[in-house]
Design an enzyme around this catalytic site. Sequence first.
Site, PDB file in Angstrom:
ATOM      1  N   HIS A 271      -6.584   4.249  -5.858  1.00 55.35           N
ATOM      2  CA  HIS A 271      -7.241   4.308  -4.388  1.00 55.35           C
ATOM      3  C   HIS A 271      -6.348   4.824  -3.338  1.00 55.35           C
ATOM      4  O   HIS A 271      -6.813   4.930  -2.094  1.00 55.35           O
ATOM      5  CB  HIS A 271      -7.841   2.887  -4.057  1.00 55.35           C
ATOM      6  CG  HIS A 271      -8.562   2.667  -3.009  1.00 55.35           C
ATOM      7  ND1 HIS A 271      -8.210   2.121  -1.648  1.00 55.35           N
ATOM      8  CD2 HIS A 271     -10.105   3.064  -2.696  1.00 55.35           C
ATOM      9  CE1 HIS A 271      -9.398   2.285  -0.878  1.00 55.35           C
ATOM     10  NE2 HIS A 271     -10.325   2.826  -1.384  1.00 55.35           N
TER      11      HIS A 271
ATOM     12  N   HIS B  91     -13.085   3.831   9.670  1.00 57.37           N
ATOM     13  CA  HIS B  91     -12.576   3.492   8.409  1.00 57.37           C
ATOM     14  C   HIS B  91     -10.918   3.473   8.111  1.00 57.37           C
ATOM     15  O   HIS B  91     -10.491   3.203   7.064  1.00 57.37           O
ATOM     16  CB  HIS B  91     -12.967   4.673   7.440  1.00 57.37           C
ATOM     17  CG  HIS B  91     -12.781   4.564   5.959  1.00 57.37           C
ATOM     18  ND1 HIS B  91     -11.965   5.005   5.182  1.00 57.37           N
ATOM     19  CD2 HIS B  91     -13.504   3.764   5.007  1.00 57.37           C
ATOM     20  CE1 HIS B  91     -12.121   4.929   4.088  1.00 57.37           C
ATOM     21  NE2 HIS B  91     -13.046   4.056   3.981  1.00 57.37           N
TER      22      HIS B  91
ATOM     23  N   ASN C 100     -21.347   0.770 -11.191  1.00 55.53           N
ATOM     24  CA  ASN C 100     -21.314   2.249 -10.326  1.00 55.53           C
ATOM     25  C   ASN C 100     -22.458   2.776 -10.289  1.00 55.53           C
ATOM     26  O   ASN C 100     -22.935   3.312  -9.399  1.00 55.53           O
ATOM     27  CB  ASN C 100     -20.217   2.970 -11.235  1.00 55.53           C
ATOM     28  CG  ASN C 100     -18.858   2.479 -10.724  1.00 55.53           C
ATOM     29  OD1 ASN C 100     -18.565   1.535 -10.188  1.00 55.53           O
ATOM     30  ND2 ASN C 100     -17.942   3.019 -11.736  1.00 55.53           N
TER      31      ASN C 100
ATOM     32  N   ARG D 160      -9.385  11.182  -7.882  1.00 53.01           N
ATOM     33  CA  ARG D 160      -9.813  10.175  -8.775  1.00 53.01           C
ATOM     34  C   ARG D 160     -11.416  10.455  -9.267  1.00 53.01           C
ATOM     35  O   ARG D 160     -11.599  10.221 -10.410  1.00 53.01           O
ATOM     36  CB  ARG D 160     -10.051   8.715  -8.123  1.00 53.01           C
ATOM     37  CG  ARG D 160     -10.400   7.502  -8.774  1.00 53.01           C
ATOM     38  CD  ARG D 160     -10.817   6.440  -8.102  1.00 53.01           C
ATOM     39  NE  ARG D 160     -11.865   6.325  -7.119  1.00 53.01           N
ATOM     40  CZ  ARG D 160     -12.304   5.781  -6.196  1.00 53.01           C
ATOM     41  NH1 ARG D 160     -11.431   4.939  -5.683  1.00 53.01           N
ATOM     42  NH2 ARG D 160     -13.416   5.867  -5.436  1.00 53.01           N
TER      43      ARG D 160
END
Length: 725
Positions: free
Chosen positions: A612, A454, A67, A584
């Site tokens: 997600h 997207h 990350n 999140r």
Amino acid sequence: MNLVTDNTSDQSHPSDKTPLIDLNAPEWYLNRELTWLEFNKRVLHEAEDPRTPLLERVKFIAIVSSNLDEFFMKRIGGLKQQVGAGLSELSVDGRTPQQQIIECYEVVRELETKKQGLYNQILNDLLKEGITIEEYKNLSEDDQQAMRKFYITNIFPLVTPQAIDPAHPFPFISNLSLNLLAGVYAVELEDMTLVRIKVPVGIKIPRFIQVNADRHLFVALGDLIANNLDLLFPGMKIAFCELFRVTRNAVTEKDEEQADDLLQMIESELRERKFAPVVRLEIAATMGTLQSGMLAAELGLNEKQDVFVVDGRMGLSDLFQIAGIPRPDLQDPPHHPCDHAKLINATNIFHAIREQGTILLHHPYESFVTTVERFVKEASRDPNVQAIKMTLYRTSAGTKIVQYLMDAALNGKQVTVVIELKARFDEQANIRWAHRMEQVGIHVTYGVVGLKTHSKVIYVVRQDYNGLRRYAHIGTGNYHAGTARLYTDLGILTCDKNIGEELTELFNFLTTGLVVKRNYQHLLPAPKVLKSSLLAKIEREIKKHSDKKPGLIQFKMNALEDVDITAALYRASQAGVKIDLIVRDTCRLRPNISGMSETVQVLSVVGRFLEHSRIFYFQNGGDEEYFIGSADCMKRNLESRVEVVAPVNKPELQAQLRQILNVQLSNQRSVWEMQSDGTYVQRQPTDNESEPGVQIRLIELTNKRLKEAQPGKKQKKLKPFNPHA
């Protein structure tokens, strides 16, 4: 505190009797980058938590390391571009680009120190379990000889030293590569030559080399090379040899509107990214100041700011290799997604969808293969299916959907795929998929200029017994078989007539780019409809709020970054509306501020799967509304991407979404609560110390639902959750 009425607020509701706080003031907005780093603190805590199995703790260290690599490539890279361009415009939270970099670096260094400490601690725990990453110099003589022989046979031919002197300019250093910087001389130290050696970690060469097939004993590849330099430099002396690593900027996007060929433009971007400026240099703590200064100067970096000293193992994202060691006793119990209760006995998926109207999918609890992949597979073979249309943002070689689409084209069906070439870090793969699909006759288009596609949509036109009928899948996650087992996502399979008609309009827009008047009454697509609809629904909740019927808004998403949505939620809270946000990572809104956000709670869930899914809920005076879709509440998603958010109207499916929300809102094991200053506190079980985490609980509920659908079939007994495993 500046008390003025916000210009965008609605003046007709009762809350206007009290002064509104100035919603333009920067103190009400948390910084996007800093809140994302705060999320990584929560992820890193999983590596610290003794309730997490040992090899899973290793995995979380690898996740945070990966990350942070991406953070430097994308976020720091973008901020550095702003600084380089002389931009000093303040962010909504009142920071210049340079201020953001400085504050982010401070948090990153804190994270790195914590990560290295946890790594050292976990190494000791692994040693007790017979798993060791050993220094080469500490290996037995027999093991050293075995490793040297392995190196000569399998690694040495791939290693190429590059001198750095007046005759040999400073070499190109590839992104995220591990490198050795060595000082080599024959007789006099003053005649030393600097040499760069790239550590050839790749698909077939792991970072950690297993010393003996009978033991989980490993040595790092860079360490192995550094201790056998006499093979590269026979008869020479080694003054020093130290590791370093660079991270390059991944933000190299060009202007689509100026491009004659979008595919050619993306390929050009990829070439430029390879040679993009370096944004971070990591060096071993033992490296001399002269060497680190030389590297920083050659790479164009500020030595005091952009050089990160690593006191320990470098490139810990490679620990995924160690986390994958087959030791089930040190890992989470294996999770096997179950079949969907509404589809398991269906011989034809289209008949099942037609019978149900709409079916809700929840991954990875329910199988992606036997739901979404099955949907496309049957569509490719069904003689009654006339056309298939799909948006594709990310996929993987392990996903069979692309093959099914090609099969469909070969079977004479009309197949159209809108593929997003600018999906960050997947551009090259998407170009390959596009070429493969075009070769079999699939109509491939790249969406609308200036907008990333997207959305996650599959659209099938089928000749049913009573005429053409539209079937669709709309989801929150990518059509990627790998992440479908690791990410929590939602989707619907539907033959709803209204949704089908509006998807026809959506694909006409995606394949032509023509902005004609489109009247969406059910779907909430971005960028034209979604943001204004969410703002309108928040204002409606304010107007309908009363003591007898209190308002309630609940959003579950990855990020809340958009300033307008954040301000609207602040206004709703000031009016007394209860607001539950399950976010999140990035979240600009600060909860629990008197007179500002007293009715807001912000939660974050961290577990074995990456959260997600997106859910948008409005109580709407009792006429409840539920939506799921691909968009987060980020400016880019709402204003510069094609997203699709769909309503879920069926009471049975609304009850399932309500169950998901309630489990997350009430859980005491894997939920973190944001404080008003932007920090988070993890909830701690009180009455029931063995309470399972959110995701374990959802596994149990999904299996229970399947069992109830098959009352006569014996089910596998679920392994009880052990918080002290």
